[in-house]
Design a protein around this motif. Structure first.
Motif, PDB file in Angstrom:
ATOM      1  N   HIS A 122    -120.650 -42.022 -33.833  1.00  0.00           N
ATOM      2  CA  HIS A 122    -119.928 -41.828 -35.089  1.00  0.00           C
ATOM      3  C   HIS A 122    -119.391 -43.196 -35.507  1.00  0.00           C
ATOM      4  O   HIS A 122    -118.731 -43.872 -34.701  1.00  0.00           O
ATOM      5  N   THR A 163    -116.976 -45.112 -36.745  1.00  0.00           N
ATOM      6  CA  THR A 163    -115.547 -45.045 -37.068  1.00  0.00           C
ATOM      7  C   THR A 163    -114.870 -46.352 -36.659  1.00  0.00           C
ATOM      8  O   THR A 163    -115.492 -47.206 -36.016  1.00  0.00           O
ATOM      9  N   GLU A 185    -112.780 -46.682 -34.366  1.00  0.00           N
ATOM     10  CA  GLU A 185    -112.719 -46.742 -32.897  1.00  0.00           C
ATOM     11  C   GLU A 185    -114.045 -47.267 -32.350  1.00  0.00           C
ATOM     12  O   GLU A 185    -114.085 -48.110 -31.443  1.00  0.00           O
ATOM     13  N   THR A 186    -115.150 -46.766 -32.929  1.00  0.00           N
ATOM     14  CA  THR A 186    -116.472 -47.241 -32.516  1.00  0.00           C
ATOM     15  C   THR A 186    -116.596 -48.736 -32.797  1.00  0.00           C
ATOM     16  O   THR A 186    -117.177 -49.483 -32.002  1.00  0.00           O
ATOM     17  N   ASP A 216    -124.488 -40.417 -28.555  1.00  0.00           N
ATOM     18  CA  ASP A 216    -123.498 -39.363 -28.782  1.00  0.00           C
ATOM     19  C   ASP A 216    -124.256 -38.152 -29.309  1.00  0.00           C
ATOM     20  O   ASP A 216    -124.529 -38.059 -30.504  1.00  0.00           O
ATOM     21  N   LEU A 266    -114.634 -34.814 -37.870  1.00  0.00           N
ATOM     22  CA  LEU A 266    -115.163 -36.137 -38.214  1.00  0.00           C
ATOM     23  C   LEU A 266    -115.573 -36.226 -39.675  1.00  0.00           C
ATOM     24  O   LEU A 266    -115.574 -37.304 -40.258  1.00  0.00           O
ATOM     25  N   GLU A 269    -110.769 -38.031 -39.672  1.00  0.00           N
ATOM     26  CA  GLU A 269    -111.301 -39.322 -39.181  1.00  0.00           C
ATOM     27  C   GLU A 269    -111.703 -39.282 -37.714  1.00  0.00           C
ATOM     28  O   GLU A 269    -111.824 -40.323 -37.071  1.00  0.00           O
ATOM     29  N   GLY A 270    -111.904 -38.062 -37.172  1.00  0.00           N
ATOM     30  CA  GLY A 270    -112.263 -37.953 -35.758  1.00  0.00           C
ATOM     31  C   GLY A 270    -111.028 -38.095 -34.880  1.00  0.00           C
ATOM     32  O   GLY A 270    -109.897 -38.085 -35.361  1.00  0.00           O
ATOM     33  N   HIS A 271    -111.281 -38.260 -33.590  1.00  0.00           N
ATOM     34  CA  HIS A 271    -110.157 -38.345 -32.658  1.00  0.00           C
ATOM     35  C   HIS A 271    -109.379 -39.638 -32.898  1.00  0.00           C
ATOM     36  O   HIS A 271    -109.965 -40.682 -33.188  1.00  0.00           O
ATOM     37  N   MET A 309    -109.533 -42.246 -28.000  1.00  0.00           N
ATOM     38  CA  MET A 309    -110.851 -42.896 -27.930  1.00  0.00           C
ATOM     39  C   MET A 309    -110.781 -44.156 -27.058  1.00  0.00           C
ATOM     40  O   MET A 309    -111.795 -44.634 -26.565  1.00  0.00           O
ATOM     41  N   PHE A 349    -113.937 -44.840 -24.811  1.00  0.00           N
ATOM     42  CA  PHE A 349    -114.749 -46.043 -25.011  1.00  0.00           C
ATOM     43  C   PHE A 349    -114.545 -47.073 -23.896  1.00  0.00           C
ATOM     44  O   PHE A 349    -115.415 -47.917 -23.667  1.00  0.00           O
TER      45      PHE A 349
END
Ligand code: ADE
Length: 413
Positions: A51, A53, A55-56, A124, A337, A341-343, A348, A352
């Motif tokens: 995803h 985002t 965080e990613t 993912d 998501l 905005e996802g977790h 995360m 991660f």
């Protein structure tokens, strides 16, 4: 093509939001600092299907700090944050993702990522790994997988003896599923439902389909909002656990008649079917927080629909032939998501950290077989320790006497 994104001008907004997420990811920051010093990923090509985002973006920047060349496509067409793709493209990352892309564009972008001849994959949902196998792409040293759904697919590949390289099931780390799946999905799913509907959860009959770690977290959060939570399950142990946790448990056919909000988190197909939707009350809201948009029978919904319209962002009203209205959120895709905005970055951070350390683990262990592995417990424990430290939480240590007691078997009654 170096990247395929919506608008490079969104990079300023993206950088600010990535910085905000970074401030909530202390464990990943420490790993990034070490990677930067050790450069253990120097010239390694890493392909990610995640995803896209903020965080990613922090994971990608960590891999890049370690010297890797990183390529990224989306793991869901609706979760991509276009401001993030812009910021990453400016960083020189090969990012190929646009919010709202078609299924065809989703795969074209994945193929572009795979043209980079990656050595390690970060997945993912296991779409990237399964594509590599279908296309017989060679040169992969190993892969990591983020989700429960992906790990189930990969264990099936292992059982069928078709896996061509080792995979680390990041989802199976304790510091992943106990926190991301439970507290991340719990909070972000409620967040997605609220952004799409602005309903009051208190006083509602809130139906949770599936009592895995995601379902447990979601039920807990809905209860905290004052909902009457109803759990549906196919597994007797999980059903019993849900009941003992204080929830009503019943089949979907019964829950359908009384539910106000329905969320599927099972990982399986057609959990909410036509026969259930026909029983639902006027105004029922249905959505999904499982990885794929297969848990609600969308074709079945279309068959019983007389007319439909978008009534709010991410909220589609279906007027049924029986005159009642059903509202489906985010097209039955991951509501947390797509509509939110996802977790949050705080959780995360641990997921991660596991991903970054899993990449390192694969490269440091070239003799792994073509199987699905869990990261060693010592890595889990290291992540938990760092997270506790970042939260200024101290814990006790075993005394020598306690250690001796635990190591003995002679002392009993
Ligand atoms: N999966 C769930 N939440 C996420 C997030 N914020 N970033 C990336 N993947 C996620």
């Amino acid at each position: 093509m170096k990247f395929n994104i919506k608008d490079i001008k969104l990079a300023v907004e993206g950088n600010k939001k990535i910085d905000w997420a970074e401030s909530k990811m202390p464990v990943l920051r420490l790993i990034r600092r070490r990677f930067k010093k050790e450069k253990l990923l120097k010239n390694r090509r890493i392909a990610c299907c995640l995803h896209v985002t903020t965080e990613t973006a922090n994971l990608v920047r960590t891999l890049k700090a370690g010297g890797a060349e990183v390529f990224l496509s989306a793991s869901n067409p609706l979760s991509t944050q276009d401001y993030v793709t812009a910021a990453l493209a400016k960083d020189g990352i090969g990012v190929f993702a646009r919010n709202g892309e078609s299924r065809k564009a989703y795969y074209e972008n994945m193929y572009r990522v795979l043209k980079s001849k990656p050595e390690v994959l970060i997945d993912d949902g296991a779409d990237l790994i399964s594509t590599v196998h279908k296309k017989k792409i060679k040169g992969i040293l190993g892969a990591t997988e983020e989700t429960t759904t992906g790990v189930i697919r990969l264990k099936q590949m292992e059982r069928d003896k078709v896996l061509n390289f080792p995979v680390v099931a990041v989802n199976d780390s304790l510091t992943k599923h106990l926190f991301d799946n439970r507290y991340g999905t719990g909070q972000s799913t409620i967040d997605g439902i609220l952004r799409a509907t602005n309903i009051l959860i208190s006083g509602s009959n809130f139906v949770v389909g599936g009592y895995g770690w995601c379902g447990r977290g979601l039920a807990m959060r809905a209860k905290g909002h004052g909902a009457q939570v109803i759990v549906t399950e196919v597994d007797s142990v999980k059903a019993l656990e849900a009941r003992m946790d204080g929830y009503m448990v019943m089949p979907m056919a019964d829950a359908a008649k009384i539910g106000d909000v329905f969320v599927t988190v099972t990982g399986d197909i057609n959990v909410i079917r036509k026969e259930h939707m026909l029983k639902m009350k006027d105004g029922a809201i249905i959505c999904n927080a499982g990885h794929f948009d297969v848990e609600i029978d969308k074709r079945g919904l279309v068959k019983i629909t007389k007319k439909k319209r978008m009534i709010r962002d991410f909220c589609e009203e279906h007027t049924l032939k029986n005159g009642r209205h059903i509202y489906i959120l985010a097209q039955g895709r991951l509501v947390n998501l797509a509509a939110a905005e996802g977790h949050p970055a705080m959780v995360m951070d641990m997921s991660f950290a596991n991903q970054a350390l899993a990449v390192e683990y694969i490269l440091n262990n070239p003799r792994l077989g073509n199987r699905v592995y869990q990261l060693p417990l010592r890595i889990d424990e290291r992540i938990a320790k760092l997270k506790l430290k970042s939260m200024s939480i101290k814990i006790d240590k075993l005394t020598p006497e306690q250690k001796r007691y635990l190591a003995s078997w002679e002392i009993g009654t």
